[in-house]
Every structure is written in C-alpha cells, then in structure tokens.
Enzyme design. Structure first.
Site, PDB file in Angstrom:
ATOM      1  N   ASP A 270       0.797  -1.229   0.000  1.00 49.98           N
ATOM      2  CA  ASP A 270       0.000   0.000   0.000  1.00 49.98           C
ATOM      3  C   ASP A 270       0.830   1.278   0.000  1.00 49.98           C
ATOM      4  OD1 ASP A 270       0.952  -0.343   2.620  1.00 49.98           O
ATOM      5  OD2 ASP A 270      -0.724   0.782   3.461  1.00 49.98           O
ATOM      6  N   GLU A 271       2.142   1.178  -0.255  1.00 51.26           N
ATOM      7  CA  GLU A 271       3.002   2.367  -0.216  1.00 51.26           C
ATOM      8  C   GLU A 271       4.025   2.331  -1.336  1.00 51.26           C
ATOM      9  OE1 GLU A 271       4.221   4.346   3.890  1.00 51.26           O
ATOM     10  OE2 GLU A 271       4.505   2.184   3.919  1.00 51.26           O
TER      11      GLU A 271
END
Length: 439
Positions: free
Chosen positions: A123-124
């Site tokens: 998610d990053e």
C-alpha cells in the site's frame, strides 16, 4: 471542503514559488485493506471494519477502517483488545488477491507519471517527479492528478512531497485520510526540527529510549548531536540518522524493474496456545523454515547467518544467531542449526507463543574439498551430500506443486503435529512486496 481548500492553497504557493531540486513523493493508501472491504461491501461503508485474526486464536489487527480507528483500534493491536474497544466492528480475514489487484492498478497509475517508482509495501510507494527529469510539470500538480486517479478506483490515498524520502514519508502522515502535504525545497529542516525522533522511520521504541538517555528527543536535537557519540551508540547507522534528521539526505528511487536487494529472508508464526515441548518447537521450526526455504529458492538466494526468534509473551522475546559453514537455501540444513540454537534461549516446559526463522548474509554455495578426508570419511561425506541433495530436490518439487495447485496442496507430517495451533491472522508478507509494512 477544508482539505480541498488546504490543497488549493498549497498548489498556489507551490506554483508561485516554483520547484527547484529533487521532488520525492510517498503515496500511502488509506486504511487500504479495510477500504477495499468497504468498497466491495457497500453495506459496510460508514461502519467500523477490522481485517485481522480472531481473539480466540491470538490474532492481531492487520488494519482497521477509520471508523474503528476513532475508537482506538490500530494495526498490530491484539484482537482481544480491539474487540473490547470496538465490540460492534465487522471482522474479516481479508481477500488478498483482491488487495493485490487494486495495488497493481495504483502502482500502474504512478508509473504513468514516472518510471522511477519504488514500491515498499502493498500500500506504499515512493516516486521521483523531479522537474526536468521526465516532466517539466509542477510536482504538486502531478500529485493532485495521482490522487484523483486513485479516487476513481473507489479508494483513497494520502501523499507526502518533499526533497527526500524521510520528508516525504513524514509528510504523508500529516493529513490523513486523503491528504496532501507538501514541504517546499529549503523548508525541510524547519519542518523536521520540532518533531519527535519517533516520527522518523527506522527509530523504534528501543532506539527512542537510547536517544532519550543521550538527551535527544526531537529531530532538531538529533540533527545537532555529536556524530562520534552517535556512532558509538548506533554504529554506522548513527551518522545516517543524523543526516536524515537534518533534512540533508538525498535518495535514489529504484524503478519497479529494479527490485530492492534482499538483506534477509524470514518467516514467523504465532500459535493459538503456547508450545511447551521440544517436539512441538522443532515441528514449528521446520514449518516456518520450509516457507523461508521456498522464498529463498524463488529468489535464487542462499544465506549463511541463521536466526531463531522466540516470543514468550507479548512483552518478552529471545533470539539467537549462528553461521553455517557455507550458504544454503535448504531448510533441512538451516533448520537443523536453528534447532541447536533452542538450547541457548529456551528451557523445557517454557511456553512459546511465536517462532521465527530467518536467513541472511547471502552468497554462492561453496564446494566441499573431499580430498582432505580419508577414503571411508569421504564416502560418508559423499553419502550425506547425496542425502541432502535428495531432500532439497524434494523441497523443490513441493515448491512446484504449491505454485501450481495452491499453498495447501501439499503438507508434511510436522504440519499435522501442529494441528490447528496457528493464529488465523492473515499473513501480510504474502500479500504484497517482500519486506512490506502493515497497511
């Protein structure tokens, strides 16, 4: 409306000031797993959603929606505690193929803006949008467009923008969810100075305590600290911490086609009840070690340094390390050494809730010099080597079966001995990028 106004003011300021020098962004998907669940289950929107394992099996929270976070629930919290804080939450173990699908779509949208995208977890991702490198567009306008394109997927993201990774990472946390925080070039030192040392990635509770004993509590104090003193306390990491705290760090962003070189490969498992016998612990070492071996072979890595990690309860853990004579990717070899390490950190009957095995110091396998042995010893050594090769070949076949038919397609007797003792918390390290964080 307030966030939109803030973004508009930032955009106007950035356009007036222009952008000189590096522009590094960090895109962080907001409460990603829980947000995907609310997207796929419209009836869950506006309600507290928790993705994680059950309290009965010593589960932990993987991620929680903002409705649950407002009640105090956070990632890595024990599930029993989350239930107390948020008794009406909707619980799910998650849908990782769906999370990976949306993650790939987000990363593709970042790659549309720049080829320099460094994904650090599911998610990053960091990205380099320095003006003049691939575009002359203002970096803030690129970030605004990225946010809109992520919105179109039905989820949201927060973005931090600065001159380096440290600034971008900290900035991304400032206005969540759906925030955009910009630290203009030249203002990074003032931005960092008042913040707690803990706000900088790489400084955990242990390092925070050590810095506090040195009278260092803020990033300004860390930036001004004596380099030699930091080196004595933290080794080669000390001067790097000082550089990052000053805002003077400069980073190269790897492209998606250039994955980060692994420094270690590990796996750990929490058990629903304490393991207390050597038979159970050795079965657990074999179980988690098999996952490590499979990952090593998949990435063509062989390691020499073996680490065994035990957690006795939530607050107390022990670990031990030892080196093999030669690098290997064979769990039958490194797990045998891990079992020997048990004697130094565990006593018969002592309860263990988590077992972890890791390998590091990667290199090429070395050949054995059998000429040094007598004829009988040489024959024995050759026989042992053949047996090890046979076991490794069996592991490779098992890898192939699981790759084709799924991770549960093949099991070993050791797995049956463990029965249903494993925690049902989702395995995050199987959900995204190796070494990635928790959403």
């Amino acid at each position: 409306m307030e966030r939109a106004s803030h973004k508009e003011r930032q955009a106007e300021t950035a356009r007036d000031a222009g952008w000189s020098g590096p522009a590094i962004g960090l895109l962080d998907l907001d409460a990603f797993f829980a947000s995907v669940e609310q997207l796929d289950h419209p009836e869950w929107r506006g309600r507290p959603v928790i993705v994680g394992g059950s309290p009965e099996r010593r589960g932990v929270v993987s991620t929680a929606s903002y409705e649950a976070r407002r009640l105090g629930v956070h990632s890595a919290m024990p599930s029993w505690q989350a239930v107390r804080l948020c008794p009406n939450a909707i619980w799910t173990r998650g849908n990782f193929p769906r999370y990976r699908e949306l993650s790939r779509k987000v990363m593709s949208r970042i790659a549309d803006e720049t080829p320099l995208v460094e994904q650090v977890s599911i998610d990053e991702a960091f990205f380099d949008i320095t003006p003049g490198r691939f575009s002359n567009e203002n970096p803030l306008d690129i970030c605004l467009r990225l946010q809109r394109r992520v919105d179109e997927l039905g989820i949201s993201c927060s973005i931090g923008l600065g001159v380096n990774k440290t600034v971008a990472k900290i900035a991304s946390e400032r206005r969540k969810p759906h925030g955009l925080s910009v630290v203009l070039p030249g203002s990074e030192k003032d931005f960092l100075a008042p913040l707690s040392v803990r706000s900088m990635s790489g400084i955990g509770s242990s390092s925070e305590r050590r810095l506090a004993k040195m009278g260092i509590h803020t990033l300004a104090e860390l930036a001004a600290a004596d380099e030699e003193r930091l080196s004595l306390a933290f080794g080669v990491t000390g001067p790097r911490l000082r550089l990052r705290a000053s805002g003077a760090e400069r980073n190269a962003i790897r492209s998606l086609a250039e994955p980060e070189e692994a420094k270690s490969v590990s796996n750990e498992r929490t058990f629903a009840r304490d393991l207390r016998t050597r038979e159970e612990l050795e079965a657990a070492i074999d179980h988690v070690g098999a996952v490590v071996g499979s990952r090593l072979r998949k990435r063509s890595l062989r390691g020499r340094r073996v680490t065994l990690k035990l957690r006795l309860d939530l607050d107390h853990g022990r670990s031990a390390q030892r080196h093999l004579s030669h690098p290997t990717d064979d769990e039958h070899v490194f797990c045998a050494l891990a079992k020997e390490l048990l004697d130094g950190i565990w006593a018969e009957g002592q309860g263990v809730r988590l077992v972890g095995v890791g390998l590091a110091e990667f290199g090429e396998e070395e050949s054995c010099q059998l000429e040094l042995f007598s004829d009988v010893t040489a024959r024995e050594a050759q026989g042992e080597a053949r047996a090890r090769r046979d076991l490794r070949e069996l592991s490779i076949v098992a890898d192939q079966v699981r790759e084709r038919f799924g991770s549960t397609a093949l099991g070993w007797g050791r797995d049956l001995r463990l029965g249903g003792l494993g925690s049902d918390t989702p395995a995050l390290n199987g959900a995204g990028v190796p070494g990635g964080g928790t959403p």
